[in-house]
Structure formats: structure tokens, C-alpha cells
Design a protein around this motif. Structure first.
Motif, PDB file in Angstrom:
ATOM      1  N   LEU A 106     -11.866 120.599  -9.658  1.00 57.28           N
ATOM      2  CA  LEU A 106     -11.516 120.070 -10.975  1.00 57.28           C
ATOM      3  C   LEU A 106     -11.978 121.032 -12.074  1.00 57.28           C
ATOM      4  O   LEU A 106     -11.228 121.330 -13.016  1.00 57.28           O
ATOM      5  N   GLY A 107     -13.203 121.528 -11.956  1.00 55.29           N
ATOM      6  CA  GLY A 107     -13.714 122.458 -12.958  1.00 55.29           C
ATOM      7  C   GLY A 107     -12.916 123.756 -12.994  1.00 55.29           C
ATOM      8  O   GLY A 107     -12.587 124.269 -14.072  1.00 55.29           O
ATOM      9  N   GLN A 108     -12.592 124.286 -11.817  1.00 56.47           N
ATOM     10  CA  GLN A 108     -11.845 125.537 -11.786  1.00 56.47           C
ATOM     11  C   GLN A 108     -10.413 125.350 -12.264  1.00 56.47           C
ATOM     12  O   GLN A 108      -9.819 126.284 -12.820  1.00 56.47           O
ATOM     13  N   MET A 109      -9.875 124.157 -12.078  1.00 59.61           N
ATOM     14  CA  MET A 109      -8.531 123.889 -12.630  1.00 59.61           C
ATOM     15  C   MET A 109      -8.551 123.989 -14.155  1.00 59.61           C
ATOM     16  O   MET A 109      -7.603 124.502 -14.768  1.00 59.61           O
ATOM     17  N   MET A 110      -9.626 123.489 -14.775  1.00 59.44           N
ATOM     18  CA  MET A 110      -9.732 123.536 -16.231  1.00 59.44           C
ATOM     19  C   MET A 110      -9.938 124.965 -16.729  1.00 59.44           C
ATOM     20  O   MET A 110      -9.630 125.274 -17.882  1.00 59.44           O
TER      21      MET A 110
END
Length: 235
Positions: A106-110
Motif C-alpha cells: 500500500l505504501g509503495q503504491m502511494m
């Protein structure tokens, strides 16, 4: 001193070529999380980049500038935001994704999305709109027309994908905060390098650094090759 560095380098190479389980587990986590984040983000980001390039709507300027701003936000700030979202008291706390690979994804998607959107928007803006207009005039559905445009822009779009993947694979701030650097679960290459260096275990840190170095060389070679093919020939 030089003998010390030589010994450390030999130990690092030994860890890599002996297929040390801990080292390759870290490499596996790093690539699997980053690849998953890229694959989930890729299509929606490209579509949004296309919309921003080809359509005119109220607020387009604001959205474009917001995305460009998000590209420059430090990854540790994004990590803090995701942490607050996923913590027990946060709005997504019921998912229990904090200190898991799902939380890291999720963090890397952002982190990945603004890069893909901005670079794909720039690519779509530069294309000859007649490829899109001709496809639509001939009765092609919108998704087929987009595909026709993407085929015209395969090199700049591949450059965007490579740049986004490189950014999330090497980021450390978000992974450290959201993943927690748990051995065998969320420890990836950047967080492992930070940990091993602080412990004084330079051999493993060098081994993992060599992996990133080789990857950087491969990606830069790929980028150079793609750019070379994209440039018009002089004869």
C-alpha cells in the motif's frame, strides 16, 4: 584497510553465490513487494495520465500540480501517512496490515502512482492526437483507441514503468515505518542495509548493495537502449 575491504567484498560475494537463505529471502521480499505494488498501480495510473493529457475539465490544473507535488514528498512522510492509516486507531486499522507485506505494498503504491501518472501524462501529451482521433473515427472502442496510442508511446511508457519500479525498490523510509523490518516477513533490501550497517555487519550490507548496484546498471542500460531506439535516426 584495503585488505579489509577486499575481505568484506569476498564475504559479500560468497553470501550471494552460496545462495545464503537470509540474503535471498530479503531480496525475494524486496522484489515481490515492489513488483506487486507496480502491477496494482500500473493500469489506473496510466488511464489517469491519459485522461489528464487528453481531456479538459475543471480542476485539471489542480490535479496535475497535486500529482507533481506528490512526486517530491519524502518517502518517510508517505510512510507516516500510511502508518497513521493502518494503525489500530486509524481508519484502516481493522485490516491489520501494519507491519505486513500488504501494508508495504500500500505504501509503495502511494509512492509509485504519482511517478507513473506524471510521466505517462507527459508522454500522452507529446503524442500526435490523430492516432486517437483516427481510431475513434474508425469506430474503435475507447480502450482499443487507448491501446493504439500506447503502442505509439511504448518507449516513453516503458521508461515511466522502469523509473517507478526503481523508485519503490530503493525507498527505505516508508518500508521501515510500515513494514517494521521484520526478518523473513517485511525486511527488504534498503531496510536490511540500514540495519546491518548499524550493527557493523558490512558483508551482508555490501552483498545487498551489490544487488541494487547491478539492478541500477541493468535499468540504466535498458533506459539508454530504449532512449537510443526512440531517437530519430540521422540517415
Amino acid at each position: 584497510m584495503n585488505e579489509g575491504w577486499l575481505a568484506l567484498t569476498q564475504q559479500a560475494l560468497s553470501l550471494l553465490f552460496s545462495l545464503d537463505p537470509e540474503v535471498w529471502s530479503i531480496i525475494s521480499v524486496s522484489f515481490s513487494v515492489s513488483f506487486a505494488a507496480l502491477m496494482i498501480t500500473l493500469l489506473p495510473s496510466m488511464v489517469l495520465g491519459f485522461i489528464l493529457a487528453f481531456s479538459r475539465f475543471r480542476g485539471r490544473w489542480l490535479v496535475t500540480n497535486l500529482i507533481q507535488t506528490l512526486q517530491s514528498i519524502p518517502t518517510v512522510v508517505i510512510g507516516l501517512l500510511v502508518y497513521l492509516l493502518l494503525t489500530r486507531m486509524g481508519p484502516l486499522g481493522d485490516l491489520k496490515w501494519l507491519f505486513t507485506q500488504k501494508g508495504m505494498i500500500l505504501g509503495q503504491m502511494m509512492i509509485c502512482a504519482p511517478v507513473l501518472i506524471a510521466m505517462s501524462q507527459a508522454a500522452f501529451t507529446s503524442v500526435d492526437r490523430r492516432a486517437w482521433e483516427t481510431s475513434r473515427t474508425l469506430g474503435a472502442p475507447w480502450y482499443s483507441a487507448i491501446w493504439a496510442v500506447c503502442r505509439e508511446l511504448k518507449v516513453p511508457l516503458l521508461l515511466a514503468i522502469i523509473a517507478a519500479f526503481s523508485r519503490i525498490l530503493t525507498e527505505v523510509g516508508c518500508s521501515m515505518m510500515v513494514g517494521g523490518n521484520i526478518a523473513g516477513v517485511t525486511r527488504n533490501i534498503p531496510t536490511a542495509i540500514a540495519l546491518e550497517t548499524s550493527k557493523g555487519d558490512f558483508a551482508q550490507a555490501i552483498a545487498l548493495g551489490l544487488v541494487l548496484l547491478v539492478l541500477a546498471l541493468v535499468l540504466n542500460f535498458a533506459l539508454g537502449t530504449l532512449r537510443g531506439k526512440a531517437e530519430p535516426r540521422s540517415h
